[in-house]
Design a protein around this motif. Structure first.
Motif, PDB file in Angstrom:
ATOM      1  N   TYR A 144       0.849  -1.189   0.000  1.00  0.00           N
ATOM      2  CA  TYR A 144       0.000   0.000   0.000  1.00  0.00           C
ATOM      3  C   TYR A 144       0.884   1.239   0.000  1.00  0.00           C
ATOM      4  CZ  TYR A 144      -4.485  -2.302   1.014  1.00  0.00           C
ATOM      5  OH  TYR A 144      -5.638  -3.047   0.948  1.00  0.00           O
ATOM      6  N   LYS A 145       0.372   2.301  -0.605  1.00  0.00           N
ATOM      7  CA  LYS A 145       1.064   3.597  -0.588  1.00  0.00           C
ATOM      8  C   LYS A 145       0.213   4.581   0.199  1.00  0.00           C
ATOM      9  CE  LYS A 145       2.753   7.265  -3.689  1.00  0.00           C
ATOM     10  NZ  LYS A 145       2.913   7.700  -5.098  1.00  0.00           N
ATOM     11  N   GLN A 146       0.848   5.299   1.134  1.00  0.00           N
ATOM     12  CA  GLN A 146       0.151   6.326   1.898  1.00  0.00           C
ATOM     13  C   GLN A 146       0.738   7.686   1.563  1.00  0.00           C
ATOM     14  OE1 GLN A 146       0.321   6.320   6.324  1.00  0.00           O
ATOM     15  NE2 GLN A 146      -1.901   6.600   6.244  1.00  0.00           N
ATOM     16  N   ASP A 147      -0.102   8.562   1.040  1.00  0.00           N
ATOM     17  CA  ASP A 147       0.400   9.867   0.616  1.00  0.00           C
ATOM     18  C   ASP A 147       0.419  10.852   1.785  1.00  0.00           C
ATOM     19  OD1 ASP A 147      -2.712  10.647  -1.143  1.00  0.00           O
ATOM     20  OD2 ASP A 147      -2.214  10.730   0.989  1.00  0.00           O
ATOM     21  N   SER A 148       0.762  12.088   1.474  1.00  0.00           N
ATOM     22  CA  SER A 148       0.918  13.106   2.517  1.00  0.00           C
ATOM     23  C   SER A 148      -0.405  13.436   3.213  1.00  0.00           C
ATOM     24  CB  SER A 148       1.527  14.375   1.935  1.00  0.00           C
ATOM     25  OG  SER A 148       0.703  14.872   0.892  1.00  0.00           O
ATOM     26  N   LYS A 149      -1.518  13.112   2.565  1.00  0.00           N
ATOM     27  CA  LYS A 149      -2.828  13.341   3.178  1.00  0.00           C
ATOM     28  C   LYS A 149      -3.315  12.109   3.941  1.00  0.00           C
ATOM     29  CE  LYS A 149      -4.233  16.528  -0.513  1.00  0.00           C
ATOM     30  NZ  LYS A 149      -3.074  16.292  -1.376  1.00  0.00           N
ATOM     31  N   LYS A 150      -2.414  11.146   4.115  1.00  0.00           N
ATOM     32  CA  LYS A 150      -2.711   9.920   4.867  1.00  0.00           C
ATOM     33  C   LYS A 150      -3.619   8.957   4.102  1.00  0.00           C
ATOM     34  CE  LYS A 150      -0.506  10.923   8.710  1.00  0.00           C
ATOM     35  NZ  LYS A 150       0.680  10.145   9.135  1.00  0.00           N
ATOM     36  N   TYR A 188       5.323   3.695   2.352  1.00  0.00           N
ATOM     37  CA  TYR A 188       4.894   2.444   1.722  1.00  0.00           C
ATOM     38  C   TYR A 188       4.732   1.379   2.804  1.00  0.00           C
ATOM     39  CZ  TYR A 188       5.973   4.706  -2.662  1.00  0.00           C
ATOM     40  OH  TYR A 188       5.978   5.587  -3.727  1.00  0.00           O
ATOM     41  N   PHE A 189       3.563   0.754   2.796  1.00  0.00           N
ATOM     42  CA  PHE A 189       3.261  -0.272   3.791  1.00  0.00           C
ATOM     43  C   PHE A 189       3.089  -1.628   3.121  1.00  0.00           C
ATOM     44  CE2 PHE A 189       2.768   2.042   7.666  1.00  0.00           C
ATOM     45  CZ  PHE A 189       2.338   3.318   7.311  1.00  0.00           C
ATOM     46  N   CYS A 190       3.748  -2.592   3.711  1.00  0.00           N
ATOM     47  CA  CYS A 190       3.522  -3.976   3.337  1.00  0.00           C
ATOM     48  C   CYS A 190       2.459  -4.548   4.271  1.00  0.00           C
ATOM     49  CB  CYS A 190       4.838  -4.737   3.491  1.00  0.00           C
ATOM     50  SG  CYS A 190       4.742  -6.491   3.121  1.00  0.00           S
ATOM     51  N   ALA A 191       1.680  -5.481   3.783  1.00  0.00           N
ATOM     52  CA  ALA A 191       0.662  -6.126   4.604  1.00  0.00           C
ATOM     53  C   ALA A 191       0.510  -7.576   4.165  1.00  0.00           C
ATOM     54  CB  ALA A 191      -0.678  -5.396   4.488  1.00  0.00           C
ATOM     55  N   ILE A 233      -4.077   0.742  -2.342  1.00  0.00           N
ATOM     56  CA  ILE A 233      -3.396  -0.514  -2.649  1.00  0.00           C
ATOM     57  C   ILE A 233      -2.623  -0.394  -3.965  1.00  0.00           C
ATOM     58  CG2 ILE A 233      -5.372  -1.528  -3.853  1.00  0.00           C
ATOM     59  CD1 ILE A 233      -4.438  -4.229  -2.520  1.00  0.00           C
ATOM     60  N   MET A 234      -1.440  -1.002  -3.977  1.00  0.00           N
ATOM     61  CA  MET A 234      -0.629  -1.028  -5.196  1.00  0.00           C
ATOM     62  C   MET A 234      -0.631  -2.429  -5.801  1.00  0.00           C
ATOM     63  SD  MET A 234       2.628   1.115  -3.800  1.00  0.00           S
ATOM     64  CE  MET A 234       3.396   1.271  -5.403  1.00  0.00           C
ATOM     65  N   PHE A 235      -0.284  -3.417  -4.978  1.00  0.00           N
ATOM     66  CA  PHE A 235      -0.182  -4.791  -5.463  1.00  0.00           C
ATOM     67  C   PHE A 235      -0.633  -5.755  -4.381  1.00  0.00           C
ATOM     68  CE2 PHE A 235       2.361  -3.621  -9.036  1.00  0.00           C
ATOM     69  CZ  PHE A 235       3.267  -2.670  -8.599  1.00  0.00           C
ATOM     70  N   SER A 236      -0.999  -6.960  -4.833  1.00  0.00           N
ATOM     71  CA  SER A 236      -1.074  -8.069  -3.908  1.00  0.00           C
ATOM     72  C   SER A 236      -0.559  -9.306  -4.622  1.00  0.00           C
ATOM     73  CB  SER A 236      -2.487  -8.297  -3.389  1.00  0.00           C
ATOM     74  OG  SER A 236      -3.306  -8.815  -4.411  1.00  0.00           O
ATOM     75  N   TYR A 237       0.004 -10.212  -3.846  1.00  0.00           N
ATOM     76  CA  TYR A 237       0.531 -11.462  -4.368  1.00  0.00           C
ATOM     77  C   TYR A 237      -0.080 -12.605  -3.587  1.00  0.00           C
ATOM     78  CZ  TYR A 237       4.228 -11.048  -7.867  1.00  0.00           C
ATOM     79  OH  TYR A 237       4.923 -10.892  -9.034  1.00  0.00           O
TER      80      TYR A 237
END
Lengths: 112, 114
Positions: free
Chosen positions: B35-41, B89-92, B45-49
């Motif tokens: 996941y991507k978190q921008d300056s506005k919080k 950038y957050f991994c989950a 989601i970007m990808f999942s595997y």
């Protein structure tokens, strides 16, 4: 609907009061909803979840309410404490693949 | 006993460089996400595997490429970094199957592109 603007919506409460954080979700087909808490410098942390076949679920000091008619979700925090200060996100599960769509977040500030 | 870990926590780099962020989970989950978190919080989601198969790609530029050597790891490679890539950038990870399983997030990697 979702808030629009440059700043994160903020809710300021007095320590010991109850807090209510609201969220509007977008997809009427969503069947699972989660509330996350994100403290400064940390990743989102799971608080409580609810499935679409329920309208209320309680945890420890937290309650989630779901109104599918108006696509509205709320998080109630009882006896709010300074440690509850954080940004709170609602998220909906858009389908069977588990893809969570997040709302814009609400910043909760607790005044001692 | 960290559940989802990411390295590095902070990454400062110049435009045009190529960088990678690593993610590992020890929960035995079969699906991992970025996941991507921008300056506005705002979290997006970007990808999942899932089982080494890319199942979601939310119109992310092809400069971003996830690589999963095994189901416990999902690394994010970014080529030709741009100023707009600055974000957290957050991994989950989660155990897919029945819909309705909460994601567990890592601590995040703050990327700053100068």
């Amino acid at each position: 609907g979702e808030s629009v603007g440059l700043h994160l919506p903020t809710l300021s409460v007095q320590e010991g009061d109850n807090s209510i954080i609201n969220c509007a979700y977008s997809n009427s087909a969503s069947d699972y909803f989660i509330w996350y808490k994100q403290e400064s410098g940390k990743g989102p942390q799971f608080i409580i979840d609810i499935r679409s076949n329920m309208d209320k679920r309680q945890g420890q000091r937290v309650t989630v309410l779901l109104n599918k008619t108006v696509k509205h979700l709320s998080l109630q925090i009882a006896a709010t404490q300074p440690g509850d200060s954080a940004v709170y996100f609602c998220a909906e599960n858009e389908g069977s693949q588990g893809n969570l769509i997040f709302g814009k977040g609400t910043k909760l500030s607790v005044k001692p | 006993d960290t559940a989802v870990s990411q390295t590095p926590k902070y990454l400062v780099t110049q435009m045009g460089n190529d960088k990678s962020i690593k993610c590992e989970q020890n929960l035995g989950h079969d699906t991992m996400y970025w996941y991507k978190q921008d300056s506005k919080k705002f979290l997006k989601i970007m990808f999942s595997y899932n089982n080494k198969e890319l199942i979601i790609n939310e119109t992310v530029p092809n400069r971003f490429s996830p690589k999963s050597p095994d189901k416990a790891h999902l690394n994010l490679h970014i080529n030709s970094l741009e100023l707009g890539d600055s974000a957290v950038y957050f991994c989950a990870s989660s155990q897919r199957g029945l819909a309705g399983v909460p994601l567990r997030f890592g601590p995040g990697t703050r990327l700053t592109v100068t």
